[in-house]
Design an enzyme around this catalytic site. Structure first.
Site, PDB file in Angstrom:
ATOM      1  N   ASP A  45       0.819  -1.225   0.000  1.00 60.18           N
ATOM      2  CA  ASP A  45       0.000   0.000   0.000  1.00 60.18           C
ATOM      3  C   ASP A  45       0.851   1.273   0.000  1.00 60.18           C
ATOM      4  O   ASP A  45       0.720   2.144   0.868  1.00 60.18           O
ATOM      5  CB  ASP A  45      -0.929   0.028   1.221  1.00 60.18           C
ATOM      6  CG  ASP A  45      -1.724  -1.251   1.396  1.00 60.18           C
ATOM      7  OD1 ASP A  45      -2.012  -1.907   0.393  1.00 60.18           O
ATOM      8  OD2 ASP A  45      -2.059  -1.582   2.558  1.00 60.18           O
ATOM      9  N   GLU A  63     -11.788  -2.162  -3.117  1.00 56.18           N
ATOM     10  CA  GLU A  63     -11.202  -1.349  -2.047  1.00 56.18           C
ATOM     11  C   GLU A  63     -10.234  -0.324  -2.632  1.00 56.18           C
ATOM     12  O   GLU A  63     -10.082  -0.199  -3.842  1.00 56.18           O
ATOM     13  CB  GLU A  63     -10.478  -2.234  -1.029  1.00 56.18           C
ATOM     14  CG  GLU A  63      -9.375  -3.102  -1.595  1.00 56.18           C
ATOM     15  CD  GLU A  63      -8.857  -4.096  -0.555  1.00 56.18           C
ATOM     16  OE1 GLU A  63      -9.461  -4.224   0.527  1.00 56.18           O
ATOM     17  OE2 GLU A  63      -7.839  -4.760  -0.838  1.00 56.18           O
TER      18      GLU A  63
END
Length: 323
Positions: free
Chosen positions: A26, A209
């Site tokens: 991420d 997401e």
């Protein structure tokens, strides 16, 4: 020998192509003076620095200790802080982060600030401002993780966020970038079909997401990740996109299908070198647009590595990304 050759190629092909060197999950990036700073999921949010987005040095982490409010707010806190976002605004760096129980929507989004990212500067100090949003199992049909900040044409800040459940959300922020604006304005900007027999306290299917909104060419582009991360060679993550003239949406793909109805046009997916690619951010550095994300390296035991690659734009102003 083949693995060594691949890693060497990945190290030298950055210029507009692809670059992968460090093991991250991420990733997000910002620039201060002559240095780039990368923030990613990890204990206390891991920080890396680089003079060129090519050679990275680990700088430590934002939080040496978990903020006290986290343990009192989240049952079964997973320990890692997830999916940060980093922006610079009005003389401060704002770092947004997620805390959660894995696989549950027992989650919060918090924010911390600092005047500088240079750890040698006397003004370097992270100040935590606590939680902005919290989701609670059985109460909320959304998940308060994966935050990202975007500004509309009027300079109004918005936060997009979300994972699984009833999709990705957008909420208006106050100018302090630490609190939700009143009266509250909430929007669902993307979601996928979810099985009706799944309990609301479970993540279930409908895998979507990591929203990220990027303004370009008169549009707001909403990048999202479909399918599953974190499963090694079984990972199926891929990056999709839609766009809108308004930050609130509706966002549609190339075929005109709404992202609220499961739409999305493919930007990037796994290939012979990557099992899966996802959780992206998008930036313009020195006049060039970049997509930043992580991928699962097929040549290195599916370890998660940094990918930075240039974004081109086709004649219809849709992003084109190649590895």
């Amino acid at each position: 020998m083949k693995q060594t050759l691949f890693i060497f190629i990945a190290l030298i092909l950055f210029s507009g192509k692809v670059f992968s060197q460090i093991f991250v999950h991420d990733p997000v990036i910002t620039q201060e003076n002559d240095n780039y700073y990368l923030f990613c999921t990890g204990l206390g949010i891991t920080i890396w620095s680089s003079p060129d987005m090519e050679n990275w040095t680990k700088e430590g982490r934002v939080f040496e200790e978990t903020p006290e409010w986290v343990n009192t707010s989240i049952d079964d806190f997973a320990g890692h802080m997830w999916a940060p976002d980093i922006i610079y605004h009005n003389g401060l760096y704002y770092m947004y982060y997620s805390v959660s129980a894995f696989g549950k929507n027992s989650s919060c989004i918090g924010v911390a600030t600092t005047k500088t990212l240079d750890a040698n500067d006397p003004d370097y100090k992270w100040v935590d401002h606590g939680k902005i949003i919290q989701s609670v199992p059985g109460r909320d049909d959304w998940n308060a993780i994966d935050p990202a900040i975007a500004f509309d044409d009027d300079g109004q800040p918005w936060m997009s966020f979300g994972s699984f459940w009833n999709g990705l959300k957008l909420v208006k922020m106050n100018d302090d970038l630490k609190t939700i604006a009143q009266p509250e304005e909430w929007y669902t900007i993307a979601k996928r079909e979810r099985s009706f027999d799944i309990d609301d306290t479970e993540a279930g299917d409908g895998a979507i997401e990591a929203p990220y909104i990027f303004k370009k060419n008169g549009f707001y582009y909403l990048f999202v990740s479909f399918d599953y991360c974190c499963r090694g060679p079984e990972s199926t993550y891929k990056i999709m996109v839609g766009r809108s003239k308004n930050i609130e949406g509706p966002y549609v793909d190339k075929e005109g299908k709404s992202l609220e109805a499961g739409g999305g046009s493919l930007v990037l997916e796994g290939d012979k070198n990557w099992y899966a690619i996802g959780h992206n951010a998008t930036y313009t550095f020195n006049g060039t647009d970049y997509l930043v994300c992580h991928g699962y390296d097929t040549h290195d035991n599916a370890r998660q590595k940094l990918i930075i690659t240039e974004i081109k734009w086709d004649k219809e102003n849709w992003p084109v990304v190649k590895l």
